[in-house]
Scaffold this motif. Structure first.
Motif, short mmCIF file in Angstrom:
data_model
loop_
_atom_site.label_atom_id
_atom_site.label_comp_id
_atom_site.label_asym_id
_atom_site.label_seq_id
_atom_site.Cartn_x
_atom_site.Cartn_y
_atom_site.Cartn_z
N SER A 115 0.72 -1.28 0.14
CA SER A 115 -0.11 0.12 -0.06
C SER A 115 0.92 1.07 -0.03
O SER A 115 0.65 2.08 -0.72
N THR A 116 1.96 1.31 0.78
CA THR A 116 2.93 2.55 1.05
C THR A 116 3.57 2.65 -0.39
O THR A 116 3.43 3.82 -0.85
N LEU A 117 4.16 1.56 -1.01
CA LEU A 117 5.07 1.58 -2.06
C LEU A 117 4.10 2.14 -3.34
O LEU A 117 4.40 2.96 -3.95
N LEU A 118 2.93 1.68 -3.50
CA LEU A 118 2.01 2.06 -4.82
C LEU A 118 1.55 3.39 -4.40
O LEU A 118 1.30 4.22 -5.48
N ILE A 119 1.29 3.77 -3.20
CA ILE A 119 0.80 5.24 -3.16
C ILE A 119 2.01 6.22 -3.45
O ILE A 119 1.72 7.14 -4.07
N VAL A 120 3.00 5.90 -2.90
CA VAL A 120 4.23 6.83 -3.32
C VAL A 120 4.58 6.80 -4.60
O VAL A 120 4.70 8.00 -5.26
N VAL A 121 4.69 5.71 -5.37
CA VAL A 121 5.12 5.65 -6.76
C VAL A 121 4.19 6.55 -7.69
O VAL A 121 4.31 7.32 -8.46
N ILE A 122 2.67 6.00 -7.42
CA ILE A 122 1.64 6.64 -8.19
C ILE A 122 1.57 8.16 -7.93
O ILE A 122 1.37 9.00 -8.99
N ALA A 123 1.61 8.60 -6.82
CA ALA A 123 1.39 9.92 -6.29
C ALA A 123 2.62 10.74 -7.04
O ALA A 123 2.39 11.78 -7.39
N ALA A 124 3.78 10.13 -6.88
CA ALA A 124 4.90 10.81 -7.57
C ALA A 124 4.86 10.94 -8.94
O ALA A 124 5.00 12.24 -9.41
N LEU A 125 4.38 10.13 -9.68
CA LEU A 125 4.14 10.12 -10.96
C LEU A 125 3.01 11.26 -11.34
O LEU A 125 3.17 12.28 -12.37
N ALA A 126 2.14 11.08 -10.78
CA ALA A 126 0.85 12.22 -10.96
C ALA A 126 1.00 13.47 -10.54
O ALA A 126 0.80 14.64 -11.14
N ALA A 127 2.02 13.60 -9.36
CA ALA A 127 2.37 14.96 -9.04
C ALA A 127 3.34 15.66 -9.93
O ALA A 127 2.99 16.71 -10.16
N SER A 172 -9.85 -10.51 1.07
CA SER A 172 -8.53 -10.70 0.65
C SER A 172 -7.63 -9.61 1.01
O SER A 172 -8.05 -8.37 1.35
N ILE A 173 -6.24 -9.76 0.80
CA ILE A 173 -5.28 -8.71 1.31
C ILE A 173 -5.11 -7.73 0.27
O ILE A 173 -5.03 -6.70 0.54
N ALA A 174 -5.68 -8.31 -1.22
CA ALA A 174 -5.43 -7.68 -2.18
C ALA A 174 -6.68 -6.29 -2.05
O ALA A 174 -6.34 -5.35 -2.47
N GLY A 175 -7.84 -6.77 -1.65
CA GLY A 175 -8.84 -5.87 -1.37
C GLY A 175 -8.56 -4.83 -0.32
O GLY A 175 -8.72 -3.67 -0.54
N VAL A 176 -7.87 -5.19 0.73
CA VAL A 176 -7.44 -4.10 1.68
C VAL A 176 -6.43 -2.91 0.97
O VAL A 176 -6.56 -1.82 1.16
N VAL A 177 -5.42 -3.74 0.31
CA VAL A 177 -4.52 -2.82 -0.30
C VAL A 177 -5.03 -1.89 -1.45
O VAL A 177 -4.59 -0.57 -1.20
N LEU A 178 -5.99 -2.43 -2.16
CA LEU A 178 -6.62 -1.54 -3.20
C LEU A 178 -7.24 -0.10 -2.31
O LEU A 178 -7.49 0.85 -3.00
N PHE A 179 -8.09 -0.57 -1.33
CA PHE A 179 -8.98 0.71 -0.57
C PHE A 179 -7.89 1.34 -0.08
O PHE A 179 -8.19 2.58 -0.20
N HIS A 180 -6.81 0.90 0.52
CA HIS A 180 -5.83 2.11 1.01
C HIS A 180 -5.25 2.92 0.04
O HIS A 180 -5.13 3.95 -0.04
#
Length: 309
Positions: A115-127, A172-180
Protein backbone atom coordinates in the motif's frame (compact mmCIF):
# COMPACT_ATOMS: atom_id res chain seq x y z
CA UNK A 1 12.15 81.06 20.63
CA UNK A 2 11.73 80.51 24.39
CA UNK A 3 13.52 77.84 26.35
CA UNK A 4 10.18 76.14 27.13
CA UNK A 5 9.39 75.82 23.45
CA UNK A 6 12.86 74.56 22.67
CA UNK A 7 12.66 71.82 25.28
CA UNK A 8 9.18 70.65 24.32
CA UNK A 9 9.26 66.94 23.37
CA UNK A 10 8.47 66.16 19.75
CA UNK A 11 5.32 64.11 19.16
CA UNK A 12 5.80 60.47 18.19
CA UNK A 13 6.30 59.85 14.49
CA UNK A 14 3.32 58.83 12.43
CA UNK A 15 3.03 55.12 11.99
CA UNK A 16 3.63 54.29 15.67
CA UNK A 17 7.18 53.07 16.23
CA UNK A 18 8.01 50.74 19.09
CA UNK A 19 7.59 52.18 22.56
CA UNK A 20 10.79 52.92 24.45
CA UNK A 21 11.63 53.07 28.11
CA UNK A 22 13.40 55.77 30.06
CA UNK A 23 16.79 54.45 28.92
CA UNK A 24 15.81 54.59 25.23
CA UNK A 25 15.62 50.79 24.81
CA UNK A 26 12.49 49.26 23.26
CA UNK A 27 9.92 48.45 25.91
CA UNK A 28 9.18 44.69 26.02
CA UNK A 29 5.56 43.67 25.93
CA UNK A 30 4.05 40.86 27.96
CA UNK A 31 4.01 38.59 24.89
CA UNK A 32 7.70 39.18 24.18
CA UNK A 33 8.56 38.40 27.77
CA UNK A 34 6.63 35.12 27.58
CA UNK A 35 8.42 34.19 24.37
CA UNK A 36 11.77 34.93 25.97
CA UNK A 37 10.86 32.85 29.01
CA UNK A 38 10.32 29.78 26.81
CA UNK A 39 14.07 29.45 26.44
CA UNK A 40 14.70 29.35 30.18
CA UNK A 41 15.91 26.23 31.89
CA UNK A 42 12.80 26.00 34.07
CA UNK A 43 10.49 25.80 31.07
CA UNK A 44 12.71 23.24 29.39
CA UNK A 45 12.62 21.14 32.53
CA UNK A 46 8.84 21.41 32.60
CA UNK A 47 8.65 20.25 28.96
CA UNK A 48 10.86 17.26 29.76
CA UNK A 49 8.57 16.32 32.65
CA UNK A 50 5.51 16.59 30.39
CA UNK A 51 7.21 14.36 27.82
CA UNK A 52 8.04 11.78 30.47
CA UNK A 53 4.46 11.89 31.76
CA UNK A 54 3.24 11.39 28.19
CA UNK A 55 5.42 8.25 27.91
CA UNK A 56 4.01 6.66 31.07
CA UNK A 57 1.34 4.59 29.20
CA UNK A 58 4.00 3.27 26.82
CA UNK A 59 6.23 2.35 29.74
CA UNK A 60 3.31 0.65 31.46
CA UNK A 61 2.53 -1.35 28.31
CA UNK A 62 6.14 -2.47 28.01
CA UNK A 63 6.43 -3.48 31.67
CA UNK A 64 3.10 -5.33 31.54
CA UNK A 65 4.32 -7.27 28.50
CA UNK A 66 7.25 -8.53 30.62
CA UNK A 67 5.13 -9.72 33.56
CA UNK A 68 3.35 -13.02 34.03
CA UNK A 69 -0.45 -13.18 33.86
CA UNK A 70 -0.61 -13.84 37.60
CA UNK A 71 1.45 -10.74 38.42
CA UNK A 72 -0.62 -8.58 36.07
CA UNK A 73 -3.81 -9.82 37.73
CA UNK A 74 -2.60 -9.30 41.30
CA UNK A 75 -0.86 -5.91 41.16
CA UNK A 76 -0.17 -2.89 39.00
CA UNK A 77 2.67 -2.75 36.50
CA UNK A 78 4.59 -0.19 38.57
CA UNK A 79 5.34 -2.78 41.24
CA UNK A 80 7.75 -4.44 38.81
CA UNK A 81 9.97 -1.36 39.01
CA UNK A 82 10.73 -2.27 42.63
CA UNK A 83 10.62 -6.04 42.02
CA UNK A 84 12.55 -6.66 38.78
CA UNK A 85 12.35 -10.42 39.37
CA UNK A 86 8.80 -10.23 37.97
CA UNK A 87 10.14 -9.38 34.51
CA UNK A 88 10.35 -12.23 32.04
CA UNK A 89 10.43 -12.80 28.28
CA UNK A 90 7.99 -15.72 28.42
CA UNK A 91 5.13 -13.62 27.02
CA UNK A 92 7.07 -12.84 23.86
CA UNK A 93 8.18 -16.46 23.51
CA UNK A 94 4.56 -17.60 23.71
CA UNK A 95 3.50 -14.86 21.31
CA UNK A 96 5.97 -16.08 18.69
CA UNK A 97 4.44 -19.53 19.03
CA UNK A 98 0.93 -18.18 18.55
CA UNK A 99 -0.05 -18.85 14.94
CA UNK A 100 -2.78 -16.20 15.01
CA UNK A 101 -0.42 -13.37 15.91
CA UNK A 102 2.47 -14.47 13.71
CA UNK A 103 0.07 -14.75 10.80
CA UNK A 104 -1.51 -11.38 11.55
CA UNK A 105 1.94 -9.78 11.79
CA UNK A 106 2.83 -11.15 8.36
CA UNK A 107 -0.54 -9.97 7.00
CA UNK A 108 0.15 -6.48 8.36
CA UNK A 109 3.44 -6.36 6.45
CA UNK A 110 1.78 -7.69 3.28
CA UNK A 111 -0.84 -4.96 3.54
CA UNK A 112 1.30 -2.02 4.66
CA UNK A 113 4.35 -2.35 2.39
CA UNK A 114 2.51 -2.69 -0.96
CA UNK A 115 0.00 0.00 0.00
CA UNK A 116 2.76 2.44 0.91
CA UNK A 117 4.89 1.72 -2.16
CA UNK A 118 1.97 1.94 -4.60
CA UNK A 119 0.75 5.21 -3.10
CA UNK A 120 4.22 6.81 -3.21
CA UNK A 121 5.03 5.67 -6.77
CA UNK A 122 1.65 6.56 -8.30
CA UNK A 123 1.41 9.84 -6.40
CA UNK A 124 4.93 10.91 -7.42
CA UNK A 125 4.22 10.29 -11.11
CA UNK A 126 0.84 12.02 -10.95
CA UNK A 127 2.25 14.95 -8.98
CA UNK A 128 4.96 15.49 -11.60
CA UNK A 129 2.35 15.49 -14.33
CA UNK A 130 0.14 17.99 -12.51
CA UNK A 131 3.09 20.24 -11.70
CA UNK A 132 5.11 20.32 -14.94
CA UNK A 133 3.23 18.71 -17.84
CA UNK A 134 0.73 20.53 -19.97
CA UNK A 135 -2.39 18.60 -20.99
CA UNK A 136 -6.06 19.51 -21.48
CA UNK A 137 -8.08 19.75 -18.28
CA UNK A 138 -5.04 19.51 -16.01
CA UNK A 139 -6.17 22.15 -13.52
CA UNK A 140 -9.74 20.88 -13.39
CA UNK A 141 -8.55 17.33 -12.86
CA UNK A 142 -6.27 18.48 -10.04
CA UNK A 143 -9.18 20.33 -8.41
CA UNK A 144 -11.12 17.08 -8.58
CA UNK A 145 -8.29 15.28 -6.79
CA UNK A 146 -8.21 17.98 -4.12
CA UNK A 147 -11.97 17.68 -3.72
CA UNK A 148 -11.58 13.98 -2.93
CA UNK A 149 -9.70 14.94 0.23
CA UNK A 150 -12.96 15.86 1.95
CA UNK A 151 -14.71 12.58 1.11
CA UNK A 152 -14.77 10.37 4.23
CA UNK A 153 -13.91 6.74 3.60
CA UNK A 154 -16.96 5.62 5.60
CA UNK A 155 -19.27 6.58 2.73
CA UNK A 156 -17.50 4.10 0.43
CA UNK A 157 -17.44 1.07 2.73
CA UNK A 158 -20.72 -0.46 1.56
CA UNK A 159 -20.35 0.27 -2.21
CA UNK A 160 -16.76 -0.99 -2.24
CA UNK A 161 -17.76 -4.09 -0.27
CA UNK A 162 -20.41 -4.86 -2.89
CA UNK A 163 -17.88 -4.27 -5.67
CA UNK A 164 -15.33 -6.54 -4.02
CA UNK A 165 -17.99 -9.22 -3.61
CA UNK A 166 -18.68 -9.10 -7.34
CA UNK A 167 -14.98 -9.28 -8.16
CA UNK A 168 -14.34 -12.09 -5.68
CA UNK A 169 -11.69 -10.24 -3.66
CA UNK A 170 -13.75 -9.42 -0.57
CA UNK A 171 -11.86 -10.44 2.57
CA UNK A 172 -8.52 -10.72 0.77
CA UNK A 173 -5.31 -8.78 1.31
CA UNK A 174 -5.56 -7.40 -2.23
CA UNK A 175 -8.90 -5.80 -1.42
CA UNK A 176 -7.51 -4.09 1.69
CA UNK A 177 -4.47 -2.84 -0.26
CA UNK A 178 -6.59 -1.43 -3.10
CA UNK A 179 -8.84 0.41 -0.64
CA UNK A 180 -5.87 2.00 1.11
CA UNK A 181 -4.32 3.01 -2.21
CA UNK A 182 -7.54 4.54 -3.50
CA UNK A 183 -8.14 6.67 -0.43
CA UNK A 184 -4.48 7.50 0.17
CA UNK A 185 -3.74 8.89 -3.29
CA UNK A 186 -5.59 12.26 -3.10
CA UNK A 187 -3.58 13.50 -0.13
CA UNK A 188 -0.36 12.04 -1.51
CA UNK A 189 -0.81 13.71 -4.90
CA UNK A 190 -1.74 17.02 -3.30
CA UNK A 191 1.31 16.96 -1.02
CA UNK A 192 3.86 16.00 -3.67
CA UNK A 193 2.43 18.24 -6.38
CA UNK A 194 2.83 21.33 -4.21
CA UNK A 195 6.40 20.35 -3.40
CA UNK A 196 7.34 19.54 -7.00
CA UNK A 197 5.81 22.80 -8.25
CA UNK A 198 8.24 24.76 -6.05
CA UNK A 199 11.28 23.29 -7.83
CA UNK A 200 12.93 25.96 -10.02
CA UNK A 201 11.79 25.76 -13.63
CA UNK A 202 15.33 26.52 -14.83
CA UNK A 203 16.50 23.10 -13.68
CA UNK A 204 13.90 21.32 -15.77
CA UNK A 205 14.48 23.54 -18.79
CA UNK A 206 18.23 22.88 -18.61
CA UNK A 207 17.57 19.14 -18.47
CA UNK A 208 15.28 19.37 -21.51
CA UNK A 209 17.87 21.37 -23.43
CA UNK A 210 20.37 18.59 -22.73
CA UNK A 211 17.99 16.15 -24.41
CA UNK A 212 16.45 14.64 -21.32
CA UNK A 213 13.08 12.94 -21.72
CA UNK A 214 10.30 13.47 -19.22
CA UNK A 215 10.89 10.21 -17.38
CA UNK A 216 14.63 10.91 -17.23
CA UNK A 217 13.93 14.36 -15.79
CA UNK A 218 11.56 12.83 -13.28
CA UNK A 219 14.08 10.21 -12.22
CA UNK A 220 17.25 12.33 -12.14
CA UNK A 221 15.93 15.78 -11.18
CA UNK A 222 12.55 15.54 -9.49
CA UNK A 223 13.13 12.47 -7.32
CA UNK A 224 16.46 13.62 -5.80
CA UNK A 225 15.11 17.10 -5.05
CA UNK A 226 11.79 15.74 -3.81
CA UNK A 227 13.39 13.12 -1.58
CA UNK A 228 12.44 14.80 1.73
CA UNK A 229 8.79 15.17 0.70
CA UNK A 230 8.65 11.59 -0.56
CA UNK A 231 10.22 10.32 2.67
CA UNK A 232 7.69 12.28 4.72
CA UNK A 233 4.84 10.86 2.66
CA UNK A 234 6.24 7.35 3.08
CA UNK A 235 6.29 7.72 6.86
CA UNK A 236 2.76 9.12 6.99
CA UNK A 237 1.31 6.39 4.79
CA UNK A 238 3.17 3.60 6.57
CA UNK A 239 1.89 4.75 9.96
CA UNK A 240 -1.68 5.25 8.75
CA UNK A 241 -1.94 1.86 7.06
CA UNK A 242 -0.09 -0.03 9.80
CA UNK A 243 -2.36 1.37 12.53
CA UNK A 244 -5.60 1.08 10.55
CA UNK A 245 -8.45 -0.83 12.15
CA UNK A 246 -11.65 0.27 10.38
CA UNK A 247 -10.70 -0.93 6.90
CA UNK A 248 -9.35 -4.18 8.31
CA UNK A 249 -12.57 -4.83 10.22
CA UNK A 250 -14.66 -4.38 7.08
CA UNK A 251 -12.56 -5.90 4.30
CA UNK A 252 -10.23 -8.47 5.93
CA UNK A 253 -11.45 -11.91 6.94
CA UNK A 254 -9.99 -13.99 9.76
CA UNK A 255 -7.32 -15.56 7.57
CA UNK A 256 -6.07 -12.19 6.28
CA UNK A 257 -6.54 -9.99 9.34
CA UNK A 258 -3.74 -7.60 10.38
CA UNK A 259 -2.50 -7.20 13.94
CA UNK A 260 -4.92 -4.39 14.76
CA UNK A 261 -7.88 -6.66 14.09
CA UNK A 262 -6.27 -9.58 15.92
CA UNK A 263 -5.65 -7.40 18.98
CA UNK A 264 -9.21 -6.11 18.84
CA UNK A 265 -10.51 -9.68 18.87
CA UNK A 266 -8.34 -10.50 21.91
CA UNK A 267 -9.74 -7.49 23.80
CA UNK A 268 -13.00 -9.37 24.25
CA UNK A 269 -11.21 -11.51 26.87
CA UNK A 270 -9.05 -8.72 28.29
CA UNK A 271 -8.73 -10.07 31.82
CA UNK A 272 -7.73 -13.57 30.73
CA UNK A 273 -5.01 -12.72 28.21
CA UNK A 274 -3.52 -9.36 29.14
CA UNK A 275 -0.06 -10.89 28.66
CA UNK A 276 -0.80 -11.62 24.99
CA UNK A 277 -2.45 -8.25 24.39
CA UNK A 278 0.35 -6.23 25.99
CA UNK A 279 3.19 -8.00 24.20
CA UNK A 280 1.34 -7.99 20.87
CA UNK A 281 0.43 -4.33 21.21
CA UNK A 282 4.02 -3.38 22.03
CA UNK A 283 5.36 -5.24 18.98
CA UNK A 284 2.69 -3.55 16.87
CA UNK A 285 3.87 -0.18 18.17
CA UNK A 286 7.58 -0.95 17.91
CA UNK A 287 7.73 -1.42 14.12
CA UNK A 288 6.32 2.06 13.25
CA UNK A 289 8.74 3.61 15.73
CA UNK A 290 11.67 1.89 14.02
CA UNK A 291 10.48 3.10 10.61
CA UNK A 292 9.99 6.64 11.88
CA UNK A 293 13.42 6.94 13.48
CA UNK A 294 15.05 5.35 10.44
CA UNK A 295 13.63 8.11 8.21
CA UNK A 296 13.59 10.86 10.84
CA UNK A 297 16.26 12.95 9.13
CA UNK A 298 14.39 12.98 5.82
CA UNK A 299 11.10 13.62 7.61
CA UNK A 300 12.45 16.73 9.34
CA UNK A 301 13.92 17.98 6.05
CA UNK A 302 10.57 17.55 4.33
CA UNK A 303 8.67 19.37 7.06
CA UNK A 304 11.15 22.27 7.09
CA UNK A 305 11.15 22.50 3.31
CA UNK A 306 7.37 22.60 3.26
CA UNK A 307 7.39 25.34 5.88
CA UNK A 308 9.86 27.46 3.88
CA UNK A 309 8.12 26.97 0.58
Amino acid sequence: MSDDAATTEAPPAAGGGPETGSDGAPRRTVASRLVGALGSGLVQLLLVLIALFWLVPTLGLFVSSLRSPADNASSGWWTALLQPAQLTMDNYAKLLENAVFTGSFLNTILITVPSTLLIVVIAALAAYAFAWLEFPGRDWLFLGVVGLLVVPLQVALVPIAQLYGGLGIYGSIAGVVLFHVGFGLPFAIFLLRNFFAAIPRDLLEAARMDGGKEFTIFRRVILPLGGPAIASLTIFQFLWVWNDLLVALVFADAANQPMTKALQAEMRQFGANIDIISSGAFISMLVPLVVFFAFQRYFVQGVMAGAVK
